[in-house]
Structure formats: C-alpha cells, structure tokens
Design a protein around this motif. Structure first.
Motif, PDB file in Angstrom:
ATOM      1  N   GLY A  63       0.855  -1.178   0.000  1.00  0.00           N
ATOM      2  CA  GLY A  63       0.000   0.000   0.000  1.00  0.00           C
ATOM      3  C   GLY A  63       0.888   1.223   0.000  1.00  0.00           C
ATOM      4  N   VAL A  64       0.667   2.129   0.939  1.00  0.00           N
ATOM      5  CA  VAL A  64       1.577   3.262   1.110  1.00  0.00           C
ATOM      6  C   VAL A  64       2.496   3.017   2.302  1.00  0.00           C
ATOM      7  N   GLY A  65       2.523   1.757   2.751  1.00  0.00           N
ATOM      8  CA  GLY A  65       3.364   1.380   3.879  1.00  0.00           C
ATOM      9  C   GLY A  65       2.590   0.879   5.073  1.00  0.00           C
ATOM     10  N   GLU A  66       1.256   0.968   4.985  1.00  0.00           N
ATOM     11  CA  GLU A  66       0.424   0.634   6.146  1.00  0.00           C
ATOM     12  C   GLU A  66       0.081  -0.859   6.225  1.00  0.00           C
ATOM     13  N   ARG A  67       0.195  -1.609   5.107  1.00  0.00           N
ATOM     14  CA  ARG A  67      -0.105  -3.040   5.122  1.00  0.00           C
ATOM     15  C   ARG A  67       1.198  -3.800   5.353  1.00  0.00           C
ATOM     16  N   LEU A  68       1.299  -4.483   6.488  1.00  0.00           N
ATOM     17  CA  LEU A  68       2.549  -5.103   6.904  1.00  0.00           C
ATOM     18  C   LEU A  68       2.425  -6.612   6.983  1.00  0.00           C
ATOM     19  N   THR A  69       3.424  -7.296   6.423  1.00  0.00           N
ATOM     20  CA  THR A  69       3.537  -8.744   6.549  1.00  0.00           C
ATOM     21  C   THR A  69       4.862  -9.035   7.240  1.00  0.00           C
ATOM     22  N   PRO A  70       4.843  -9.592   8.456  1.00  0.00           N
ATOM     23  CA  PRO A  70       6.101  -9.852   9.171  1.00  0.00           C
ATOM     24  C   PRO A  70       7.002 -10.827   8.419  1.00  0.00           C
ATOM     25  N   LEU A  71       8.302 -10.561   8.472  1.00  0.00           N
ATOM     26  CA  LEU A  71       9.327 -11.417   7.884  1.00  0.00           C
ATOM     27  C   LEU A  71      10.394 -11.680   8.950  1.00  0.00           C
ATOM     28  N   PRO A  72      11.219 -12.725   8.756  1.00  0.00           N
ATOM     29  CA  PRO A  72      12.283 -12.984   9.736  1.00  0.00           C
ATOM     30  C   PRO A  72      13.196 -11.775   9.896  1.00  0.00           C
ATOM     31  N   CYS A  73      13.557 -11.490  11.139  1.00  0.00           N
ATOM     32  CA  CYS A  73      14.425 -10.353  11.431  1.00  0.00           C
ATOM     33  C   CYS A  73      15.876 -10.722  11.147  1.00  0.00           C
ATOM     34  N   LEU A  74      16.668  -9.730  10.813  1.00  0.00           N
ATOM     35  CA  LEU A  74      18.099  -9.936  10.617  1.00  0.00           C
ATOM     36  C   LEU A  74      18.682 -10.530  11.903  1.00  0.00           C
ATOM     37  N   PRO A  75      19.403 -11.660  11.814  1.00  0.00           N
ATOM     38  CA  PRO A  75      19.912 -12.320  13.024  1.00  0.00           C
ATOM     39  C   PRO A  75      20.989 -11.499  13.731  1.00  0.00           C
ATOM     40  N   ALA A  76      21.255 -11.889  14.973  1.00  0.00           N
ATOM     41  CA  ALA A  76      22.258 -11.194  15.790  1.00  0.00           C
ATOM     42  C   ALA A  76      23.669 -11.384  15.250  1.00  0.00           C
ATOM     43  N   ALA A  77      23.837 -12.270  14.262  1.00  0.00           N
ATOM     44  CA  ALA A  77      25.156 -12.463  13.656  1.00  0.00           C
ATOM     45  C   ALA A  77      25.573 -11.272  12.801  1.00  0.00           C
ATOM     46  N   PHE A  78      24.635 -10.349  12.558  1.00  0.00           N
ATOM     47  CA  PHE A  78      24.915  -9.178  11.737  1.00  0.00           C
ATOM     48  C   PHE A  78      24.779  -7.904  12.565  1.00  0.00           C
ATOM     49  N   SER A  79      25.545  -6.901  12.201  1.00  0.00           N
ATOM     50  CA  SER A  79      25.369  -5.563  12.759  1.00  0.00           C
ATOM     51  C   SER A  79      25.221  -4.583  11.599  1.00  0.00           C
ATOM     52  N   VAL A  80      24.868  -3.351  11.929  1.00  0.00           N
ATOM     53  CA  VAL A  80      24.597  -2.349  10.904  1.00  0.00           C
ATOM     54  C   VAL A  80      25.378  -1.078  11.233  1.00  0.00           C
ATOM     55  N   ALA A  81      26.153  -0.604  10.272  1.00  0.00           N
ATOM     56  CA  ALA A  81      26.836   0.685  10.399  1.00  0.00           C
ATOM     57  C   ALA A  81      25.982   1.729   9.706  1.00  0.00           C
ATOM     58  N   LEU A  82      25.714   2.838  10.384  1.00  0.00           N
ATOM     59  CA  LEU A  82      24.792   3.858   9.884  1.00  0.00           C
ATOM     60  C   LEU A  82      25.459   5.224   9.896  1.00  0.00           C
ATOM     61  N   VAL A  83      25.295   5.958   8.805  1.00  0.00           N
ATOM     62  CA  VAL A  83      25.840   7.310   8.725  1.00  0.00           C
ATOM     63  C   VAL A  83      24.786   8.230   8.109  1.00  0.00           C
ATOM     64  N   LYS A  84      24.685   9.440   8.633  1.00  0.00           N
ATOM     65  CA  LYS A  84      23.774  10.446   8.072  1.00  0.00           C
ATOM     66  C   LYS A  84      24.610  11.538   7.411  1.00  0.00           C
ATOM     67  N   PRO A  85      24.650  11.578   6.062  1.00  0.00           N
ATOM     68  CA  PRO A  85      25.398  12.639   5.380  1.00  0.00           C
ATOM     69  C   PRO A  85      24.908  14.024   5.762  1.00  0.00           C
TER      70      PRO A  85
END
Length: 204
Positions: A63-85
């Motif tokens: 839809g516009v983002g309001e219809r959600l279907t749950p999916l498996p979450c990224l496992p703890a074996a991964f991390s995420v590096a985030l930067v805001k330009p």
C-alpha cells in the motif's frame, strides 16, 4: 518528553517513530487493553510509516506502507553501520522526483522468498532502493563500492534518504570493520554501529 536521536531528513522514519511513541504512551495511560491491531489502525491515520514503527522487526510493507507482513528479522550475527550525510533529503521532494522518472524496480518477490528462507546472501544481493536513482547523496556510489570491497554485505541508502547503512558480520576482523566504517565516514564524520531489534516502540 521525547528525546529524539533519529536525525531529520534521513529516511529513517524519525517523525513516524515519534508519533508511534506518543500513541504507545497514550494507550498505556488511557486504553491499556487496546489490541495492537487497533493501535496500528490509528497509527495509519497519522502516517503511513507509523504502523511499522509500532510493529518493528522486519516487514514487507505494501500500500503506502500501512499493510505489513512480518518477515524474519536480521539475526544477531549481523550488525549495521549507519551514517547520516550532511545533506538532508525532504521526503516530499524525493517522492516528486521519483514520480518524474522511469525507474528500475527491485525484485521484491524474490527478496521476500529469500528472507523467509533465511538466505541472507541472496537477500542482500536483491536489495535495492529506487530513491538512490533520484536523491542519492554525493559520494554514495564510491562509498558503497569501498565498503563492499572492505567486506560489507550490503550498503545502500535508507528510505528517501539521505542516511546510508552497511550490513556487516559481527565477527568481522577489526581491520575490515575499520575499513567499512572509513568508507562510510567519507559521507560524514560520524558512523554509528547498531544491532537489529525485532520489536517496535516500547515504554521502558
């Protein structure tokens, strides 16, 4: 009061997260028996991303983002590096630019299948953000190339921009992790290392 740590004009749903936090607090105070489904319906009237911020984890949004279907979450074996330009992106401007061009769309159905199977390498190879075709921050292409060369499994812009994330394994050797962070730091001086969380807004 709400202490806001999510930067503005970053494509990270900061405003929607604020709204989800307020709705969650109001339910605790005035309607503690309200089911989650009803709270998400109210959230959808506030903003398309609010139901996801209430749900959290990983979801297929339609839809516009309001219809959600749950999916498996990224496992703890991964991390995420985030930067805001330094350069921000106004959401309405990004969508207007998106509507003005012909786009190459990602293979969403195959990506969903890979997520459900826990096939993370395939999922990462299928991930794409169409907003990068119209609102990518300067230097993104080079930063992505350098980060992947150093060992990032996936690097791309968040939402309508301009924040950028890189997925890496938590057991990555320190020189490789430093190289990924250095590649993303070319977009800005501050890089945050985050972990996946399989839940939405909570009152602590």
């Amino acid at each position: 009061c709400i202490t806001k740590r999510i930067p503005s004009q970053a494509g990270l749903g900061g405003g929607s997260a604020d709204a989800a936090a307020v709705l969650t607090a109001l339910r605790v105070l005035f309607a503690p028996n309200m089911p989650n489904s009803q709270l998400r319906q109210i959230g959808a009237q506030v903003g398309a991303d609010v139901p996801f911020c209430l749900t959290g984890g990983c979801c297929l949004a339609q839809g516009v983002g309001e219809r959600l279907t749950p999916l498996p979450c990224l496992p703890a074996a991964f991390s995420v590096a985030l930067v805001k330009p330094r350069q921000g992106v106004r959401t309405e401007g990004a969508y207007a630019a998106l509507d003005a061009v012909a786009l190459a769309h990602p293979q969403t159905a195959l990506a969903v299948e890979a997520a459900r199977a826990g096939d993370w390498p395939t999922l990462f190879s299928l991930c794409a953000n169409v907003f990068e075709q119209v609102s990518a921050p300067p230097g993104l292409a080079r930063a992505k190339t350098e980060a992947r060369r150093a060992g990032a499994l996936l690097t791309q812009m968040t939402g309508s921009g301009s924040a950028v994330f890189g997925v890496l394994r938590v057991n990555l050797r320190q020189p490789q992790q430093d190289a990924i962070v250095a590649a993303l730091r070319a977009l800005d001086s501050r890089v945050l290392l985050c972990k996946p969380v399989n839940r939405g807004v909570e009152i602590i």
